[in-house]
Scaffold this motif. Sequence first.
Motif, PDB file in Angstrom:
ATOM      1  N   THR A   1       2.436   2.047  -8.802  1.00  0.00           N
ATOM      2  CA  THR A   1       2.024   2.582  -8.192  1.00  0.00           C
ATOM      3  C   THR A   1       1.568   4.044  -8.556  1.00  0.00           C
ATOM      4  O   THR A   1       0.834   3.746  -9.305  1.00  0.00           O
ATOM      5  CB  THR A   1       3.534   2.747  -7.753  1.00  0.00           C
ATOM      6  OG1 THR A   1       3.673   3.816  -9.038  1.00  0.00           O
ATOM      7  CG2 THR A   1       4.840   1.962  -7.652  1.00  0.00           C
ATOM      8  N   CYS A   2       1.003   4.713  -7.670  1.00  0.00           N
ATOM      9  CA  CYS A   2       0.480   6.104  -7.142  1.00  0.00           C
ATOM     10  C   CYS A   2       1.099   6.442  -8.599  1.00  0.00           C
ATOM     11  O   CYS A   2       0.297   7.514  -9.034  1.00  0.00           O
ATOM     12  CB  CYS A   2       0.735   6.988  -5.950  1.00  0.00           C
ATOM     13  SG  CYS A   2      -1.167   6.174  -5.054  1.00  0.00           S
ATOM     14  N   GLN A   3       1.736   6.689  -8.533  1.00  0.00           N
ATOM     15  CA  GLN A   3       2.532   7.550  -9.728  1.00  0.00           C
ATOM     16  C   GLN A   3       2.123   6.457 -10.945  1.00  0.00           C
ATOM     17  O   GLN A   3       2.614   7.961 -11.958  1.00  0.00           O
ATOM     18  CB  GLN A   3       4.297   7.657  -9.636  1.00  0.00           C
ATOM     19  CG  GLN A   3       4.848   8.853 -10.407  1.00  0.00           C
ATOM     20  CD  GLN A   3       6.566   8.841 -10.385  1.00  0.00           C
ATOM     21  OE1 GLN A   3       7.063   7.969  -9.320  1.00  0.00           O
ATOM     22  NE2 GLN A   3       7.147   9.689 -10.117  1.00  0.00           N
TER      23      GLN A   3
ATOM     24  N   GLN B   1      -2.976  14.084  -2.036  1.00  0.00           N
ATOM     25  CA  GLN B   1      -3.102  12.708  -1.269  1.00  0.00           C
ATOM     26  C   GLN B   1      -1.692  12.539  -1.102  1.00  0.00           C
ATOM     27  O   GLN B   1      -1.458  11.133  -0.957  1.00  0.00           O
ATOM     28  CB  GLN B   1      -4.120  11.859  -1.803  1.00  0.00           C
ATOM     29  CG  GLN B   1      -5.403  11.590  -1.928  1.00  0.00           C
ATOM     30  CD  GLN B   1      -6.481  10.818  -2.405  1.00  0.00           C
ATOM     31  OE1 GLN B   1      -5.436  10.162  -2.907  1.00  0.00           O
ATOM     32  NE2 GLN B   1      -7.624  10.695  -1.623  1.00  0.00           N
ATOM     33  N   HIS B   2      -0.746  13.231  -1.843  1.00  0.00           N
ATOM     34  CA  HIS B   2       0.861  13.113  -1.732  1.00  0.00           C
ATOM     35  C   HIS B   2       1.716  13.386  -0.503  1.00  0.00           C
ATOM     36  O   HIS B   2       2.012  14.828  -2.080  1.00  0.00           O
ATOM     37  CB  HIS B   2       1.358  12.244  -2.970  1.00  0.00           C
ATOM     38  CG  HIS B   2       0.761  10.822  -3.490  1.00  0.00           C
ATOM     39  ND1 HIS B   2      -0.361  11.215  -3.891  1.00  0.00           N
ATOM     40  CD2 HIS B   2       0.411   9.794  -3.215  1.00  0.00           C
ATOM     41  CE1 HIS B   2      -0.827   9.828  -4.421  1.00  0.00           C
ATOM     42  NE2 HIS B   2      -0.191   8.873  -3.678  1.00  0.00           N
ATOM     43  N   PRO B   3       1.237  14.691  -0.015  1.00  0.00           N
ATOM     44  CA  PRO B   3       1.052  16.380   0.311  1.00  0.00           C
ATOM     45  C   PRO B   3       2.672  16.068   0.488  1.00  0.00           C
ATOM     46  O   PRO B   3       3.266  17.515   0.820  1.00  0.00           O
ATOM     47  CB  PRO B   3       0.612  16.480   1.973  1.00  0.00           C
ATOM     48  CG  PRO B   3       0.531  14.776   2.578  1.00  0.00           C
ATOM     49  CD  PRO B   3       0.024  13.754   1.099  1.00  0.00           C
TER      50      PRO B   3
ATOM     51  N   THR C   1       0.607  -1.170   0.080  1.00  0.00           N
ATOM     52  CA  THR C   1      -0.203  -0.334  -0.080  1.00  0.00           C
ATOM     53  C   THR C   1       0.714   1.052  -0.433  1.00  0.00           C
ATOM     54  O   THR C   1       1.872   1.536   0.065  1.00  0.00           O
ATOM     55  CB  THR C   1      -0.817  -0.217   1.200  1.00  0.00           C
ATOM     56  OG1 THR C   1       0.112   0.139   2.727  1.00  0.00           O
ATOM     57  CG2 THR C   1      -2.020  -1.183   1.094  1.00  0.00           C
ATOM     58  N   CYS C   2       0.267   2.332  -0.508  1.00  0.00           N
ATOM     59  CA  CYS C   2       0.974   3.812  -0.914  1.00  0.00           C
ATOM     60  C   CYS C   2       1.086   4.182   1.017  1.00  0.00           C
ATOM     61  O   CYS C   2       0.803   4.227   1.268  1.00  0.00           O
ATOM     62  CB  CYS C   2       0.257   4.718  -1.407  1.00  0.00           C
ATOM     63  SG  CYS C   2       1.020   6.142  -2.149  1.00  0.00           S
ATOM     64  N   PRO C   3       2.451   4.111   1.612  1.00  0.00           N
ATOM     65  CA  PRO C   3       2.196   4.752   2.428  1.00  0.00           C
ATOM     66  C   PRO C   3       1.884   6.377   3.003  1.00  0.00           C
ATOM     67  O   PRO C   3       1.639   6.781   3.985  1.00  0.00           O
ATOM     68  CB  PRO C   3       4.344   5.335   2.962  1.00  0.00           C
ATOM     69  CG  PRO C   3       4.270   5.173   1.077  1.00  0.00           C
ATOM     70  CD  PRO C   3       3.562   4.585   0.471  1.00  0.00           C
ATOM     71  N   GLU C   4       1.597   7.006   1.817  1.00  0.00           N
ATOM     72  CA  GLU C   4       0.592   8.263   1.780  1.00  0.00           C
ATOM     73  C   GLU C   4      -0.174   8.205   1.894  1.00  0.00           C
ATOM     74  O   GLU C   4      -1.271   8.549   2.010  1.00  0.00           O
ATOM     75  CB  GLU C   4       1.359   9.312   0.822  1.00  0.00           C
ATOM     76  CG  GLU C   4       2.524   9.627   0.985  1.00  0.00           C
ATOM     77  CD  GLU C   4       3.112  11.315   0.632  1.00  0.00           C
ATOM     78  OE1 GLU C   4       3.185  12.037   1.895  1.00  0.00           O
ATOM     79  OE2 GLU C   4       3.253  11.620  -0.601  1.00  0.00           O
ATOM     80  N   CYS C   5      -0.976   7.545   0.614  1.00  0.00           N
ATOM     81  CA  CYS C   5      -2.435   8.212   0.595  1.00  0.00           C
ATOM     82  C   CYS C   5      -3.146   6.490   0.950  1.00  0.00           C
ATOM     83  O   CYS C   5      -4.592   6.942   0.791  1.00  0.00           O
ATOM     84  CB  CYS C   5      -3.270   8.093  -0.607  1.00  0.00           C
ATOM     85  SG  CYS C   5      -2.669   7.105  -1.828  1.00  0.00           S
ATOM     86  N   GLY C   6      -2.495   5.449   1.106  1.00  0.00           N
ATOM     87  CA  GLY C   6      -2.947   4.290   1.560  1.00  0.00           C
ATOM     88  C   GLY C   6      -3.661   3.476   0.706  1.00  0.00           C
ATOM     89  O   GLY C   6      -3.933   2.026   0.395  1.00  0.00           O
TER      90      GLY C   6
HETATM   91 ZN   LIG Z   1      -0.150   7.357  -3.124  1.00  0.00          ZN
END
Ligand SMILES: [Zn+2]
Length: 163
Positions: free
Chosen positions: A29-31, A61-63, A16-21
Amino acid sequence: MFLSTKESLGMETKQTCPECGAVWQEGQTCQDHFHQRLAWEHEKPANWAVHHLMVLCYHLQHPALYSPEGLRGAIRLLDDFVGHGLTPEQMRKRDRAVVDSSQRAWKITARSDSHGVYDRPVDWTMTAANVIEHGIDNYCDSVRTWARSMYQSLESAGILATI
Ligand SMILES: [Zn+2]
């Protein structure tokens, strides 16, 4: 092949993404999802209508991509778009000086010693991964729903009241 306990029990080990979950299915990935959405906007030009929301939501969501000042500016921008229903066009007409400063604010990127972080936990009910799941043909609706859900999450966390 080595099987972890989880896998031997038939459970998939999820990353899971450490930033947005968001769950990273099959190593996406989110990217990767961000680049997928840009591709969808180019493939189907009508999707370009929500480009401003998509870029803003991804960053919010990725501050850590922002500086602390950039994050505050970005939250205000989401409030303008979702809370006040402004389009980028209306914002330009409303007050060019405000738009210029907002755009400057949310382009401020993180430095190695200083990046944006929420001062309390935010419970995101929707992530970029959900936008991808809904496909290219539902893209505009998905991104608008995503932006509204994020606005509600920030409101519930009490963060909108602090900006
Ligand atoms: Zn993310």
